[in-house]
Scaffold this motif. Structure first.
Motif, PDB file in Angstrom:
ATOM      1  N   LEU A 248      -6.100  -8.659   7.753  1.00 38.65           N
ATOM      2  CA  LEU A 248      -5.223  -8.377   6.830  1.00 38.65           C
ATOM      3  C   LEU A 248      -4.692  -9.818   5.633  1.00 38.65           C
ATOM      4  N   GLU A 249      -6.061 -10.677   5.782  1.00 38.76           N
ATOM      5  CA  GLU A 249      -6.513 -12.083   4.536  1.00 38.76           C
ATOM      6  C   GLU A 249      -7.079 -10.806   3.215  1.00 38.76           C
ATOM      7  N   GLY A 250      -7.885  -9.552   3.668  1.00 36.70           N
ATOM      8  CA  GLY A 250      -8.916  -9.126   2.895  1.00 36.70           C
ATOM      9  C   GLY A 250      -7.690  -8.122   2.318  1.00 36.70           C
ATOM     10  N   ALA A 251      -6.559  -7.383   2.977  1.00 31.51           N
ATOM     11  CA  ALA A 251      -5.820  -6.506   2.573  1.00 31.51           C
ATOM     12  C   ALA A 251      -5.154  -7.173   1.594  1.00 31.51           C
ATOM     13  N   LEU A 252      -4.668  -8.772   1.887  1.00 31.49           N
ATOM     14  CA  LEU A 252      -3.519  -9.832   0.913  1.00 31.49           C
ATOM     15  C   LEU A 252      -4.327  -9.783  -0.524  1.00 31.49           C
ATOM     16  N   GLU A 253      -5.954  -9.610  -0.139  1.00 28.56           N
ATOM     17  CA  GLU A 253      -6.628  -9.740  -1.479  1.00 28.56           C
ATOM     18  C   GLU A 253      -6.320  -8.876  -2.658  1.00 28.56           C
ATOM     19  N   ARG A 254      -6.557  -7.444  -1.694  1.00 32.51           N
ATOM     20  CA  ARG A 254      -6.593  -6.040  -2.774  1.00 32.51           C
ATOM     21  C   ARG A 254      -5.716  -5.946  -3.048  1.00 32.51           C
ATOM     22  N   SER A 255      -4.445  -6.280  -2.040  1.00 30.87           N
ATOM     23  CA  SER A 255      -3.466  -5.747  -3.117  1.00 30.87           C
ATOM     24  C   SER A 255      -2.665  -7.099  -4.113  1.00 30.87           C
ATOM     25  N   VAL A 256      -3.105  -7.551  -4.209  1.00 35.97           N
ATOM     26  CA  VAL A 256      -3.156  -8.661  -5.086  1.00 35.97           C
ATOM     27  C   VAL A 256      -3.567  -8.261  -6.036  1.00 35.97           C
ATOM     28  N   SER A 257      -5.158  -8.294  -6.515  1.00 37.82           N
ATOM     29  CA  SER A 257      -6.001  -7.548  -7.611  1.00 37.82           C
ATOM     30  C   SER A 257      -5.773  -6.096  -7.799  1.00 37.82           C
ATOM     31  N   LEU A 258      -5.200  -5.147  -7.083  1.00 36.54           N
ATOM     32  CA  LEU A 258      -4.644  -4.523  -7.703  1.00 36.54           C
ATOM     33  C   LEU A 258      -3.316  -4.215  -8.124  1.00 36.54           C
ATOM     34  N   ALA A 259      -2.116  -5.481  -7.748  1.00 33.05           N
ATOM     35  CA  ALA A 259      -1.019  -5.478  -8.209  1.00 33.05           C
ATOM     36  C   ALA A 259      -1.600  -6.185  -9.852  1.00 33.05           C
ATOM     37  N   ALA A 260      -2.108  -6.795 -10.339  1.00 27.91           N
ATOM     38  CA  ALA A 260      -2.923  -7.017 -11.322  1.00 27.91           C
ATOM     39  C   ALA A 260      -2.748  -6.643 -12.155  1.00 27.91           C
ATOM     40  N   ALA A 261      -3.608  -5.322 -11.946  1.00 26.73           N
ATOM     41  CA  ALA A 261      -4.730  -4.322 -12.547  1.00 26.73           C
ATOM     42  C   ALA A 261      -3.528  -3.662 -12.590  1.00 26.73           C
ATOM     43  N   MET A 262      -2.450  -3.217 -12.337  1.00 27.53           N
ATOM     44  CA  MET A 262      -1.445  -1.965 -12.341  1.00 27.53           C
ATOM     45  C   MET A 262      -0.118  -2.840 -13.775  1.00 27.53           C
ATOM     46  N   ASP A 263      -0.134  -4.298 -13.320  1.00 26.15           N
ATOM     47  CA  ASP A 263       0.763  -4.738 -14.224  1.00 26.15           C
ATOM     48  C   ASP A 263       0.008  -4.880 -15.649  1.00 26.15           C
ATOM     49  N   ALA A 264      -1.023  -4.741 -15.584  1.00 24.33           N
ATOM     50  CA  ALA A 264      -2.265  -5.067 -17.299  1.00 24.33           C
ATOM     51  C   ALA A 264      -1.794  -4.076 -17.399  1.00 24.33           C
ATOM     52  N   ARG A 265      -1.848  -2.652 -16.915  1.00 25.32           N
ATOM     53  CA  ARG A 265      -1.710  -1.468 -17.611  1.00 25.32           C
ATOM     54  C   ARG A 265      -0.566  -0.663 -17.504  1.00 25.32           C
ATOM     55  N   GLY A 266       1.106  -1.207 -17.551  1.00 25.02           N
ATOM     56  CA  GLY A 266       1.494  -1.124 -17.785  1.00 25.02           C
ATOM     57  C   GLY A 266       2.524  -0.104 -16.592  1.00 25.02           C
ATOM     58  N   TYR A 267       2.365  -0.965 -15.443  1.00 24.96           N
ATOM     59  CA  TYR A 267       2.701   0.338 -13.858  1.00 24.96           C
ATOM     60  C   TYR A 267       4.018  -0.370 -13.772  1.00 24.96           C
ATOM     61  N   GLY A 268       5.273   0.738 -14.086  1.00 25.56           N
ATOM     62  CA  GLY A 268       6.917   0.340 -13.834  1.00 25.56           C
ATOM     63  C   GLY A 268       7.571   0.104 -15.469  1.00 25.56           C
ATOM     64  N   ARG A 269       7.073   0.697 -16.298  1.00 25.88           N
ATOM     65  CA  ARG A 269       7.739   0.624 -17.100  1.00 25.88           C
ATOM     66  C   ARG A 269       8.550   1.810 -17.295  1.00 25.88           C
ATOM     67  N   THR A 270       9.265   1.533 -18.210  1.00 19.98           N
ATOM     68  CA  THR A 270       9.319   2.645 -18.768  1.00 19.98           C
ATOM     69  C   THR A 270      10.706   3.064 -19.801  1.00 19.98           C
ATOM     70  N   ALA A 271      10.923   4.462 -20.664  1.00 18.84           N
ATOM     71  CA  ALA A 271      11.759   4.104 -22.299  1.00 18.84           C
ATOM     72  C   ALA A 271      13.183   4.319 -21.555  1.00 18.84           C
TER      73      ALA A 271
END
Length: 404
Positions: A248-271
């Protein structure tokens, strides 16, 4: 005096004068013309681009498989159902790769066999409403209260009830095998990448789940192996608890890293979309899904066969229109999208033709597609419905096999 031209040096200019490609260019750079014109690049497809051209759109495999599943629901003839299973199995055997998702066909085949055996077991233990005169065995019957009328445990087992259960279970097993063929032939990542823009968020979530699931299994296996090397228990409740925390600790670290990468790429932004367009999109999508459900229910029942196809067609059109309008909220592009070419149309048309012809045969010649069990008679193979099923073999000849 004759003018002399200095010899080319050993630098980049010398290589260009001798017809070699300029720096940063590949060997695809063409030769210089006789009049000294600069060489023109030649379009040589890269291996990745050639591979994308040779691949079939994953949606075509799903439409082909679902059409075969629809054809399986229109008949209980075991010969036609066996022919459908053989056709789907042949295409899977010739076109599936060594990818992990290609191994799902055997799992679906085992599930279909289990469903068939469970259906026969229910017919033996719980009885069947089909009357019969050929008694095979008589089991001890358990008396049930009056409020359980119509249900019995044990009693007389007839050949007619077993044959009816076999036909019904084989139809469901064929449907599962057709779905397994789609899972074995279509790349799930490419299929999710081909989703419309309105389903972009859902597709990304499913891709992330499919990507992280093998990592979790690998973490569990690695930690259990480490505990065995240290002489500590890796099974039982205590072992699972001590292994689960690092996982669970490793899954949480991967989730945080993925969330940061997706936010940097503009995930969830709509027109920005006008309110009338949003309301129209919602109405079309919900109405289309309800129409698809009602039309599918009508096709699967004998009473709703007249209205099932028009309602299903209207629901699909409305749902596609809603997804088309909903795609305006997600202005994004696809990297090397899979083209819907002539082969995809041929594969889809072959499956749709099988479903349409068997649906027509079930209306015109219902006795051969639904063999009776009372009285008990041997099923016969109808010629033109069997020939219609063989149309599903078209993908085995028009689609090239993907490199493993």
């Amino acid at each position: 005096m004759r003018e002399t031209t200095p010899a080319p040096s050993r630098g980049h200019s010398g290589r260009r004068a001798m017809g070699a490609p300029p720096p940063g260019r590949s060997r695809a750079w063409g030769r210089a013309g006789a009049d000294g014109t600069p060489p023109a690049p030649t379009s040589v497809p890269t291996p990745a681009r050639r591979q994308s051209r040779g691949r079939l759109h994953p949606g075509a495999w799903w439409l082909w498989s679902l059409s075969l599943g629809t054809a399986a629901t229109r008949t209980t003839n075991p010969l036609l159902l066996a022919l459908l299973i053989a056709t789907a199995g042949y295409v899977v055997a010739t076109h599936r790769t060594t990818a992990p998702w290609s191994r799902s066909y055997s799992a679906f085949a085992k599930l279909a066999l289990a469903v068939l055996l469970v259906r026969l077991a229910f017919a033996v233990v719980l009885g069947s409403p089909i009357p019969g005169t050929h008694t095979l065995v008589t089991l001890p019957e358990v008396p049930l209260p009056h409020w359980a009328q119509g249900i019995r445990l044990g009693g007389r087992v007839t050949a007619e009830s077993l044959v009816f259960a076999l036909y019904d279970g084989l139809r469901l097993a064929t449907l599962l095998i057709c779905i397994g063929a789609a899972n074995a032939l279509a790349n799930p990542a490419r299929l999710l990448k081909s989703l419309p823009g309105a389903l972009y968020e859902m597709g990304v979530a499913v891709v992330v789940a499919l990507t992280f699931a093998p990592n979790l299994i690998a973490d569990v296996q690695r930690l259990r192996a480490a505990r065995r090397l240290r002489g500590r228990p890796d099974s039982g409740i205590r072992g699972l608890l001590q292994v689960g925390l690092p996982v669970l600790e490793g899954a949480l670290e991967r989730s945080v890293s993925l969330a940061a990468a997706m936010d940097a790429r503009g995930y969830g932004r709509t027109a920005e979309v006008p309110a009338p367009v949003r309301r129209t999109t919602t109405a079309l999508t919900l109405g289309g899904l309800l129409g698809v459900c009602a039309g599918t229910y009508g096709l699967l029942t004998a009473e709703g066969g007249t209205y099932g196809l028009p309602v299903l067609f209207a629901g699909v059109v409305a749902a596609l229109a809603g997804l088309r309008l909903g795609g305006r909220r997600s202005p994004r592009t696809r990297y090397r999208p899979d083209p819907w070419d002539m082969r995809a149309w041929l594969v889809t048309a072959s499956g749709v033709a099988v479903a349409a012809l068997l649906s027509l045969a079930s209306v015109r010649d219902s006795s051969t597609l639904h063999p009776g069990v009372v009285p008990l008679t041997a099923p016969t193979l109808p010629l033109w419905p069997a020939a219609a099923v063989l149309l599903a073999l078209l993908p085995a000849f028009v689609v090239p096999r993907e490199p493993s």
